[in-house]
Design a protein around this motif. Sequence first.
Motif, short mmCIF file in Angstrom:
data_model
loop_
_atom_site.label_atom_id
_atom_site.label_comp_id
_atom_site.label_asym_id
_atom_site.label_seq_id
_atom_site.Cartn_x
_atom_site.Cartn_y
_atom_site.Cartn_z
N LEU A 1 0.95 -1.17 -0.02
CA LEU A 1 0.01 -0.15 0.28
C LEU A 1 0.90 1.23 0.06
CD1 LEU A 1 -2.85 1.02 0.32
CD2 LEU A 1 -2.68 1.17 2.84
N VAL B 1 -2.93 9.67 -4.72
CA VAL B 1 -3.85 8.40 -4.53
C VAL B 1 -2.96 7.63 -3.39
CG1 VAL B 1 -2.52 7.54 -6.69
CG2 VAL B 1 -4.78 6.58 -6.10
N SER C 1 -2.60 3.56 -3.11
CA SER C 1 -2.63 2.35 -4.25
C SER C 1 -2.32 1.07 -3.44
CB SER C 1 -1.84 2.59 -5.35
OG SER C 1 -2.34 3.99 -6.11
N LEU D 1 -1.83 -2.98 -4.20
CA LEU D 1 -1.58 -4.10 -5.31
C LEU D 1 -1.64 -5.23 -4.71
CD1 LEU D 1 -0.80 -5.19 -8.24
CD2 LEU D 1 1.54 -4.91 -7.51
N LEU E 1 -5.65 -3.80 -8.54
CA LEU E 1 -4.96 -2.61 -7.92
C LEU E 1 -6.22 -1.86 -7.60
CD1 LEU E 1 -2.06 -0.71 -9.00
CD2 LEU E 1 -4.28 0.53 -9.15
N ALA F 1 -6.94 1.92 -5.82
CA ALA F 1 -6.63 3.37 -5.46
C ALA F 1 -7.79 4.12 -5.08
CB ALA F 1 -6.16 3.75 -6.82
N TRP G 1 -12.64 6.06 -4.82
CA TRP G 1 -12.07 4.75 -5.41
C TRP G 1 -12.02 4.05 -6.62
CZ3 TRP G 1 -14.76 0.62 -6.75
CH2 TRP G 1 -15.72 0.61 -6.19
N ALA H 1 -11.03 0.32 -8.76
CA ALA H 1 -10.37 -0.91 -8.72
C ALA H 1 -10.26 -1.37 -9.93
CB ALA H 1 -11.18 -2.13 -7.78
N TRP I 1 1.51 1.23 -14.56
CA TRP I 1 2.16 1.10 -13.20
C TRP I 1 3.23 0.38 -12.90
CZ3 TRP I 1 -3.59 0.11 -12.90
CH2 TRP I 1 -4.25 1.34 -13.26
N LEU J 1 6.27 4.82 -7.32
CA LEU J 1 5.21 4.18 -7.12
C LEU J 1 5.51 2.59 -7.68
CD1 LEU J 1 1.91 3.88 -6.29
CD2 LEU J 1 1.78 4.52 -8.82
N LEU K 1 4.83 -0.36 -4.94
CA LEU K 1 3.98 -1.40 -5.32
C LEU K 1 4.44 -2.87 -5.21
CD1 LEU K 1 1.66 0.25 -8.13
CD2 LEU K 1 0.73 -0.38 -5.48
#
Length: 141
Positions: free
Chosen positions: A6, A12, A14, A16, A37, A39, A88, A90, A124, A134, A138
């Motif tokens: 996280l 944001v 995020s 995973l 994922l 966010a 959010w 997803a 991502w 990021l 993740l």
Amino acid sequence: MRITRLTGARRVFSGLYAREPTRNAAEVLRADRPKRLVAVMKRDLSRGDSVPLFRKGIERSAGRGAAAIRGEIDAFARWFPTLREGNWFAVNFTPSDGVVVSAMGKPELFRGSVQFGTALFGMWLGPGADDAGLRASLLNP
């Protein structure tokens, strides 16, 4: 599925989720691996700001395959909503169903192919990801 990380970027938070935690992006991006994922927005994000970023990221991730998913990229751009602070979205991927994207306050889902889903996650997690920090966060279980 387990959460692998996280992270909080500027706009944001995020998370995973993958079957197994890994630092190997290629493993997560494999088309035979389910993943998710989620966010949560830390501030408002308008369609006008987000859609060009998504379009650019997906196209870069898809590379030469972008032409084959151009219709899905355009459909995703039309579907993606404005997100307010606390909202959010997803992104769920399964090898059998491809990608399904949901967003808070948006009753309809976006459904895309395995190719589109791989390119979406690649923006991502792929080697050309816009935000290397990021990506690293993740992938750091």
